[in-house]
Design an enzyme around this catalytic site. Structure first.
Site, PDB file in Angstrom:
ATOM      1  N   GLU A 258       1.920  -1.000  -6.196  1.00 45.74           N
ATOM      2  CA  GLU A 258       1.426  -0.180  -5.096  1.00 45.74           C
ATOM      3  C   GLU A 258      -0.084   0.024  -5.249  1.00 45.74           C
ATOM      4  OE1 GLU A 258       2.992   1.413  -2.544  1.00 45.74           O
ATOM      5  OE2 GLU A 258       5.127   1.340  -3.060  1.00 45.74           O
TER       6      GLU A 258
ATOM      7  N   TYR B 135       0.864  -1.175   0.000  1.00 44.64           N
ATOM      8  CA  TYR B 135       0.000   0.000   0.000  1.00 44.64           C
ATOM      9  C   TYR B 135       0.903   1.229   0.000  1.00 44.64           C
ATOM     10  CZ  TYR B 135       0.232   0.272   5.265  1.00 44.64           C
ATOM     11  OH  TYR B 135       0.617   0.358   6.572  1.00 44.64           O
TER      12      TYR B 135
ATOM     13  N   HIS C 265       4.579  -6.747   1.111  1.00 45.04           N
ATOM     14  CA  HIS C 265       5.812  -6.104   1.556  1.00 45.04           C
ATOM     15  C   HIS C 265       6.190  -6.567   2.959  1.00 45.04           C
ATOM     16  CE1 HIS C 265       8.191  -2.029   1.460  1.00 45.04           C
ATOM     17  NE2 HIS C 265       8.986  -3.073   1.364  1.00 45.04           N
TER      18      HIS C 265
END
Length: 229
Positions: free
Chosen positions: A89, A25, A131
């Site tokens: 992202e 994000y 991530h």
């Protein structure tokens, strides 16, 4: 798929073949702020794609280049994750600015993009990661609200095992060895366990190794985990 070209100067040459996809994000207050940072040469960060909350897909870096999204990270023996991965992202303010659910439009745009990348590079489901999976001591994204189950049902991520779960009664050291075998960096025990829970048991992230964690991990290490996919 419609893609808006939003080039970033922040990339260099890959040193490894693409074998992974890393989901993030943005963790910023707006899409505009995130795009500004990811295309700012002085920031020295980027990703290959950014998906806005309305479903718009931006391409920031060409896939044949090494975008700078993973930072210091590790997955299944790979430490130059930037060289080995495509980074995506998703616009979301994240834990710092009011973490919220990802929009349906974002996930509707993400899934065909993921499938296309996965097929072109022959990426396995176990190498489509967050991530926080590759940098557990530093990162929380895409976080516990990310709909991994939706991706798993489309065979775009590992499922959360739900069937024939058996607690192998590993010691904590045994659990960490198994977690390392699955792919995580386990130097920081608490961070590794929290990252695993955030990914596979987001309803209870307490850093404690319990029977459910052991059962989930054992099932994930089997050739065909049986879950919601």
């Amino acid at each position: 798929m419609s893609i808006v070209e939003t080039p970033s100067p922040n990339f260099n040459e890959r040193q490894l073949p693409v074998t992974m996809i890393v989901l993030h994000y943005t963790g910023m207050e707006s899409a505009e702020a995130a795009i500004s940072r990811l295309t700012d040469a002085s920031a020295e960060v980027s990703a290959h794609y950014l998906i806005d909350e309305d479903g718009t897909v931006h391409r920031l870096v060409a896939e044949d280049k090494r975008a700078w999204h993973a930072g210091a990270s590790h997955w299944r023996g790979i430490t130059d994750v930037n060289s080995a991965s495509v980074g995506i992202e998703l616009v979301n303010p994240g834990h710092e600015f009011g973490y919220r659910d990802f929009t349906d439009a974002q996930i509707d745009a993400l899934c065909p993009l993921l499938d296309d990348i996965k097929q072109r590079y022959g990426i396995t489901r176990g190498n489509i990661v967050g991530h926080s999976d590759i940098a557990p001591t530093r990162k929380q994204d895409p976080g516990e609200r990310f709909p991994w189950g939706t991706l798993a049902r489309l065979r775009l991520a590992m499922p959360r095992p739900t069937k024939n779960l058996i607690d192998p009664l590993w010691s904590d050291a045994g659990f960490l060895l198994a977690l390392e075998r699955f792919g995580y960096e386990v130097t920081d025990k608490l961070a590794a366990v929290v990252a695993f829970q955030r990914r596979f048991r987001p309803e209870l992230i307490d850093g404690e190794i319990d029977g459910e964690c052991r059962s989930l991990l054992l099932a994930l290490l089997l050739p065909k985990p049986q879950g919601d996919a």
